[in-house]
Scaffold this motif. Structure first.
Motif, short mmCIF file in Angstrom:
data_model
loop_
_atom_site.label_atom_id
_atom_site.label_comp_id
_atom_site.label_asym_id
_atom_site.label_seq_id
_atom_site.Cartn_x
_atom_site.Cartn_y
_atom_site.Cartn_z
N GLY A 152 21.68 40.78 45.87
CA GLY A 152 21.41 40.13 44.59
C GLY A 152 19.92 39.92 44.43
N LYS A 153 19.56 39.11 43.43
CA LYS A 153 18.15 38.83 43.18
C LYS A 153 17.90 37.33 43.23
N CYS A 154 16.79 36.96 43.85
CA CYS A 154 16.35 35.56 43.84
C CYS A 154 15.40 35.32 42.67
N SER A 155 14.50 36.25 42.45
CA SER A 155 13.56 36.20 41.33
C SER A 155 13.12 37.63 41.04
N ARG A 156 12.03 37.79 40.33
CA ARG A 156 11.62 39.12 39.89
C ARG A 156 11.35 40.08 41.05
N PHE A 157 10.60 39.67 42.05
CA PHE A 157 10.24 40.53 43.16
C PHE A 157 10.95 40.16 44.47
N PHE A 158 11.75 39.13 44.48
CA PHE A 158 12.45 38.70 45.69
C PHE A 158 13.93 39.00 45.55
N PHE A 159 14.48 39.64 46.59
CA PHE A 159 15.89 40.01 46.60
C PHE A 159 16.63 39.19 47.65
N CYS A 160 17.92 38.95 47.37
CA CYS A 160 18.76 38.20 48.31
C CYS A 160 19.23 39.16 49.40
N CYS A 161 18.94 38.83 50.65
CA CYS A 161 19.31 39.67 51.78
C CYS A 161 20.44 39.00 52.57
N LYS A 162 21.46 39.78 52.90
CA LYS A 162 22.58 39.29 53.70
C LYS A 162 22.84 40.26 54.83
N LYS A 163 23.44 39.77 55.90
CA LYS A 163 23.80 40.64 57.02
C LYS A 163 24.88 41.63 56.59
N ILE A 164 24.85 42.81 57.18
CA ILE A 164 25.82 43.85 56.84
C ILE A 164 27.22 43.44 57.30
N TRP A 165 27.32 42.88 58.49
CA TRP A 165 28.62 42.58 59.09
C TRP A 165 28.94 41.10 59.05
N GLY A 166 28.77 40.46 57.93
CA GLY A 166 29.17 39.07 57.84
C GLY A 166 28.09 38.17 57.68
N GLU A 185 25.16 31.22 50.06
CA GLU A 185 26.02 32.30 50.56
C GLU A 185 25.48 32.89 51.86
N ASN A 186 24.74 32.10 52.63
CA ASN A 186 24.19 32.47 53.94
C ASN A 186 23.28 33.69 53.87
N GLY A 187 22.41 33.71 52.90
CA GLY A 187 21.41 34.77 52.78
C GLY A 187 20.02 34.17 52.73
N PHE A 188 19.01 35.04 52.60
CA PHE A 188 17.64 34.58 52.43
C PHE A 188 16.94 35.50 51.44
N CYS A 189 15.84 35.05 50.89
CA CYS A 189 15.11 35.83 49.89
C CYS A 189 14.00 36.61 50.58
N GLY A 190 14.02 37.92 50.41
CA GLY A 190 13.00 38.79 50.99
C GLY A 190 12.18 39.47 49.91
N PHE A 191 10.91 39.72 50.20
CA PHE A 191 9.99 40.30 49.22
C PHE A 191 10.20 41.82 49.14
N LEU A 192 10.69 42.30 48.03
CA LEU A 192 10.88 43.71 47.67
C LEU A 192 11.90 44.48 48.50
N LYS A 193 12.21 44.07 49.72
CA LYS A 193 13.19 44.81 50.53
C LYS A 193 13.73 43.92 51.64
N CYS A 194 14.74 44.44 52.33
CA CYS A 194 15.34 43.72 53.45
C CYS A 194 15.21 44.59 54.70
#
Length: 65
Positions: A51-65, A34-43
């Motif tokens: 969303g979540k990638c794993s326990r401490f990694f969250f899925c980060c997406k751009k705000i505007w697309g 979905e054109n995102g990446f996994c960031g550690f604890l925050k974006c």
């Protein structure tokens, strides 16, 4: 029978919470699809948690697309 009217709102709240979690990415592959990446604890700024990638990694997406 008196307890039934107390359990019904509780059941609706559980169903509402489960409905939103289905749409969010739940794995690293799905996040990248979905054109995102996994960031550690925050974006960082231009990205938001979607969303979540794993326990401490969250899925980060751009705000505007």
């Amino acid at each position: 029978m008196r307890m039934l009217y107390l359990l019904f709102p509780f059941f609706l709240l559980m169903v509402q919470g489960a409905a939103g979690s289905f749409l969010a990415p739940g794995s690293k592959k799905q996040c990248q699809r979905e054109n995102g990446f996994c960031g550690f604890l925050k974006c960082s700024f231009p990205f938001v948690i979607s969303g979540k990638c794993s326990r401490f990694f969250f899925c980060c997406k751009k705000i505007w697309g």
